[in-house]
Design a protein around this motif. Structure first.
Motif, PDB file in Angstrom:
ATOM      1  N   THR A  81       0.983   3.738  -3.101  1.00 43.62           N
ATOM      2  CA  THR A  81       0.670   5.158  -2.952  1.00 43.62           C
ATOM      3  C   THR A  81       1.764   6.022  -3.556  1.00 43.62           C
ATOM      4  O   THR A  81       1.498   6.985  -4.305  1.00 43.62           O
ATOM      5  CB  THR A  81       0.496   5.504  -1.461  1.00 43.62           C
ATOM      6  N   LEU A  82       3.036   5.683  -3.247  1.00 42.94           N
ATOM      7  CA  LEU A  82       4.151   6.456  -3.811  1.00 42.94           C
ATOM      8  C   LEU A  82       4.151   6.404  -5.332  1.00 42.94           C
ATOM      9  O   LEU A  82       4.329   7.431  -6.003  1.00 42.94           O
ATOM     10  CB  LEU A  82       5.474   5.928  -3.261  1.00 42.94           C
ATOM     11  N   GLU A  83       3.945   5.233  -5.900  1.00 44.61           N
ATOM     12  CA  GLU A  83       3.930   5.104  -7.352  1.00 44.61           C
ATOM     13  C   GLU A  83       2.741   5.852  -7.962  1.00 44.61           C
ATOM     14  O   GLU A  83       2.847   6.408  -9.065  1.00 44.61           O
ATOM     15  CB  GLU A  83       3.900   3.623  -7.750  1.00 44.61           C
ATOM     16  N   SER A  84       1.625   5.892  -7.249  1.00 43.68           N
ATOM     17  CA  SER A  84       0.468   6.637  -7.744  1.00 43.68           C
ATOM     18  C   SER A  84       0.727   8.139  -7.732  1.00 43.68           C
ATOM     19  O   SER A  84       0.243   8.879  -8.601  1.00 43.68           O
ATOM     20  CB  SER A  84      -0.767   6.314  -6.889  1.00 43.68           C
ATOM     21  N   LEU A  85       1.476   8.596  -6.728  1.00 39.41           N
ATOM     22  CA  LEU A  85       1.810  10.022  -6.636  1.00 39.41           C
ATOM     23  C   LEU A  85       2.915  10.422  -7.604  1.00 39.41           C
ATOM     24  O   LEU A  85       2.897  11.538  -8.149  1.00 39.41           O
ATOM     25  CB  LEU A  85       2.251  10.345  -5.203  1.00 39.41           C
ATOM     26  N   TYR A 115       0.508  -8.895  -4.283  1.00 41.44           N
ATOM     27  CA  TYR A 115      -0.362  -7.723  -4.106  1.00 41.44           C
ATOM     28  C   TYR A 115      -0.251  -6.791  -5.306  1.00 41.44           C
ATOM     29  O   TYR A 115      -1.242  -6.185  -5.721  1.00 41.44           O
ATOM     30  CB  TYR A 115       0.009  -6.962  -2.831  1.00 41.44           C
ATOM     31  N   PHE A 116       0.953  -6.668  -5.879  1.00 39.45           N
ATOM     32  CA  PHE A 116       1.119  -5.833  -7.060  1.00 39.45           C
ATOM     33  C   PHE A 116       0.601  -6.528  -8.316  1.00 39.45           C
ATOM     34  O   PHE A 116       0.070  -5.887  -9.219  1.00 39.45           O
ATOM     35  CB  PHE A 116       2.599  -5.470  -7.262  1.00 39.45           C
ATOM     36  N   ASN A 117       0.761  -7.838  -8.365  1.00 38.28           N
ATOM     37  CA  ASN A 117       0.369  -8.614  -9.545  1.00 38.28           C
ATOM     38  C   ASN A 117      -0.403  -9.847  -9.090  1.00 38.28           C
ATOM     39  O   ASN A 117       0.188 -10.902  -8.842  1.00 38.28           O
ATOM     40  CB  ASN A 117       1.613  -9.023 -10.334  1.00 38.28           C
ATOM     41  N   PRO A 118      -1.735  -9.739  -8.944  1.00 40.75           N
ATOM     42  CA  PRO A 118      -2.526 -10.850  -8.412  1.00 40.75           C
ATOM     43  C   PRO A 118      -2.405 -12.143  -9.213  1.00 40.75           C
ATOM     44  O   PRO A 118      -2.644 -13.227  -8.666  1.00 40.75           O
ATOM     45  CB  PRO A 118      -3.965 -10.310  -8.458  1.00 40.75           C
ATOM     46  N   SER A 119      -1.992 -12.068 -10.480  1.00 42.66           N
ATOM     47  CA  SER A 119      -1.867 -13.287 -11.274  1.00 42.66           C
ATOM     48  C   SER A 119      -0.739 -14.184 -10.772  1.00 42.66           C
ATOM     49  O   SER A 119      -0.677 -15.367 -11.134  1.00 42.66           O
ATOM     50  CB  SER A 119      -1.619 -12.939 -12.744  1.00 42.66           C
ATOM     51  N   LEU A 120       0.143 -13.659  -9.916  1.00 46.20           N
ATOM     52  CA  LEU A 120       1.219 -14.478  -9.363  1.00 46.20           C
ATOM     53  C   LEU A 120       0.724 -15.450  -8.307  1.00 46.20           C
ATOM     54  O   LEU A 120       1.441 -16.386  -7.952  1.00 46.20           O
ATOM     55  CB  LEU A 120       2.310 -13.576  -8.760  1.00 46.20           C
ATOM     56  N   TYR A 174      -8.523 -13.234  -1.218  1.00 46.10           N
ATOM     57  CA  TYR A 174      -8.401 -12.032  -2.033  1.00 46.10           C
ATOM     58  C   TYR A 174      -8.386 -10.780  -1.179  1.00 46.10           C
ATOM     59  O   TYR A 174      -9.376 -10.064  -1.051  1.00 46.10           O
ATOM     60  CB  TYR A 174      -9.509 -11.988  -3.084  1.00 46.10           C
ATOM     61  N   VAL A 175      -7.238 -10.531  -0.592  1.00 43.49           N
ATOM     62  CA  VAL A 175      -6.965  -9.241   0.030  1.00 43.49           C
ATOM     63  C   VAL A 175      -6.236  -8.410  -1.008  1.00 43.49           C
ATOM     64  O   VAL A 175      -5.247  -8.855  -1.588  1.00 43.49           O
ATOM     65  CB  VAL A 175      -6.105  -9.390   1.301  1.00 43.49           C
ATOM     66  N   ARG A 176      -6.712  -7.186  -1.231  1.00 47.94           N
ATOM     67  CA  ARG A 176      -6.158  -6.372  -2.316  1.00 47.94           C
ATOM     68  C   ARG A 176      -5.413  -5.170  -1.750  1.00 47.94           C
ATOM     69  O   ARG A 176      -5.828  -4.586  -0.748  1.00 47.94           O
ATOM     70  CB  ARG A 176      -7.280  -5.915  -3.240  1.00 47.94           C
ATOM     71  N   ALA A 177      -4.332  -4.805  -2.403  1.00 46.41           N
ATOM     72  CA  ALA A 177      -3.592  -3.588  -2.062  1.00 46.41           C
ATOM     73  C   ALA A 177      -4.095  -2.461  -2.950  1.00 46.41           C
ATOM     74  O   ALA A 177      -3.862  -2.441  -4.156  1.00 46.41           O
ATOM     75  CB  ALA A 177      -2.099  -3.791  -2.277  1.00 46.41           C
ATOM     76  N   ILE A 178      -4.821  -1.534  -2.325  1.00 50.82           N
ATOM     77  CA  ILE A 178      -5.369  -0.389  -3.055  1.00 50.82           C
ATOM     78  C   ILE A 178      -4.884   0.883  -2.365  1.00 50.82           C
ATOM     79  O   ILE A 178      -5.289   1.141  -1.230  1.00 50.82           O
ATOM     80  CB  ILE A 178      -6.917  -0.392  -3.066  1.00 50.82           C
ATOM     81  N   PRO A 179      -4.021   1.690  -2.951  1.00 47.71           N
ATOM     82  CA  PRO A 179      -3.370   1.487  -4.249  1.00 47.71           C
ATOM     83  C   PRO A 179      -2.218   0.491  -4.156  1.00 47.71           C
ATOM     84  O   PRO A 179      -1.743   0.199  -3.067  1.00 47.71           O
ATOM     85  CB  PRO A 179      -2.856   2.885  -4.603  1.00 47.71           C
ATOM     86  N   GLU A 193       0.824  -1.210   0.000  1.00 48.92           N
ATOM     87  CA  GLU A 193       0.000   0.000   0.000  1.00 48.92           C
ATOM     88  C   GLU A 193       0.862   1.265   0.000  1.00 48.92           C
ATOM     89  O   GLU A 193       0.551   2.239  -0.702  1.00 48.92           O
ATOM     90  CB  GLU A 193      -0.926  -0.008   1.209  1.00 48.92           C
ATOM     91  N   GLN A 194       1.937   1.262   0.809  1.00 52.82           N
ATOM     92  CA  GLN A 194       2.794   2.447   0.861  1.00 52.82           C
ATOM     93  C   GLN A 194       3.436   2.723  -0.488  1.00 52.82           C
ATOM     94  O   GLN A 194       3.427   3.864  -0.977  1.00 52.82           O
ATOM     95  CB  GLN A 194       3.872   2.258   1.934  1.00 52.82           C
ATOM     96  N   PHE A 195       3.996   1.685  -1.101  1.00 49.96           N
ATOM     97  CA  PHE A 195       4.671   1.911  -2.379  1.00 49.96           C
ATOM     98  C   PHE A 195       3.684   2.033  -3.528  1.00 49.96           C
ATOM     99  O   PHE A 195       3.980   2.701  -4.532  1.00 49.96           O
ATOM    100  CB  PHE A 195       5.729   0.828  -2.611  1.00 49.96           C
TER     101      PHE A 195
END
Length: 344
Positions: free
Chosen positions: A102-106, A150-155, A161-166, A98-100
């Protein structure tokens, strides 16, 4: 294996900043200096700027690493900013995702996530960070797999299904950091870029690189191995000045050897005279790859280091007491490696 055709101007140079707290200074001073240094090295053509996670150390201000990354990224415009590294056993992988995320989204396209498996501190502090010590680094591969999913759910299809948003579906480069063979081999097996801590584990540099390159398997991330090496590089206007400036770093490690907690100390004369034989050997073992001196000496030694290691990138650590001298060291390094064409 050597290849003298790989010149210093051919490879990227980057910066690892510990946000050093000097004697008489404050963490606020250190963080202001961190941003100032980042803005300068961006103008001088450095490739990336990483911050390190350490805790309970009176000479390091970057403990809240993700926060400092956001501060640096907001104050720069093009240099990549990341962690060197986040010590994953200290954190829930979801929190880091989530932290990264967020950073990548910003700051899209500018964030790196370098990961280590050491605590970055003493075990008492590790217990305070984690509340228990069930995560001692041995489960790092499982933590890494969870984080990457969390970054790539296909892995990890079919998992709870816990999701990292963002975070979800963002392309954030993950690097493995190491000072021995464990992460070198893991990075090779996973086809990830690898960063080795030559700045405090010089004797393991070549064995770790051989292990990484020999175990490398191409992946969606990399077709060929990519190794970045951390190196202590300290430049003065002369050999004498560079060597004197480097005594600040030597005192920092000597304090660790002596179990003395202290901020970064100013350079001193005749430092060797203050050491016993055990301390001299301990410093050589940890700092033996340090490159200090004037521009010509540093350029020659750096070229030999690149010849010997075939590094794909160099990450420079310059623990220098005076901020202006630290800036000047990075500026001279940019000049001798031809990444400062405008002489800014």
């Amino acid at each position: 294996m050597t290849n003298s055709n790989k010149q210093l101007s051919d490879i990227p140079f980057s910066v690892l900043d510990l946000s050093p707290i000097i004697v008489g200074g404050t963490p606020a001073d250190s963080l202001r200096n961190t941003l100032d240094l980042a803005q300068h090295v961006e103008a001088w053509g450095y490739n990336r700027y990483w911050l390190a996670e350490h805790h309970n150390m009176p000479f390091i201000a970057s403990s809240a690493t993700s926060v400092v990354i956001g501060h640096v990224a907001a104050g720069t415009s093009k240099i990549r900013v990341g962690s060197g590294g986040i010590m994953l056993p200290n954190h829930a992988p979801l929190v880091i995702a989530e932290q990264f995320g967020t950073l990548e989204s910003l700051f899209p396209g500018r964030i790196d996530l370098g990961l280590g498996r050491a605590p970055g501190t003493d075990m008492r502090t590790a217990r305070a960070l984690r509340r228990d010590l069930h995560s001692n680094g041995d489960d790092f591969p499982e933590q890494l797999a969870e984080l990457r999913a969390y970054f790539n759910p296909s892995l990890a299809p079919g998992r709870g299904y816990v999701r990292a948003i963002p975070g979800e579906n963002l392309n954030i480069p993950i690097w493995l950091l190491g000072s021995s063979g464990f992460s070198a081999q893991l990075a090779g097996h996973l086809g990830l870029p690898f960063a080795f801590a030559s700045h405090f584990s010089p004797n393991y540099t070549l064995p770790a690189l051989e292990l990484y390159r020999s175990s490398f398997q191409p992946s969606e991330v990399l077709e060929e191995p990519y190794a970045m090496l951390g190196v202590n590089v300290i430049l003065g206007e002369s050999d004498e000045e560079g060597i004197r400036l480097s005594t600040t770093l030597q005192q920092q490690f000597l304090n660790l050897v002596r179990n003395v907690e202290a901020p970064l100390q100013p350079p001193v004369d005749n430092f060797e005279d203050k050491l016993n034989e055990y301390e001299r050997q301990a410093l050589q073992q940890q700092l033996g790859a340090t490159i200090a001196g004037g521009p010509e000496t540093v350029k020659t030694k750096l070229q030999k280091f690149v010849d010997d290691t075939q590094a794909d990138e160099i990450m420079v650590i310059s623990q220098i007491f005076d901020h202006q001298a630290r800036l000047r060291s990075y500026e001279m390094l940019a000049e001798i490696t031809d990444r400062n064409p405008n002489n800014l």
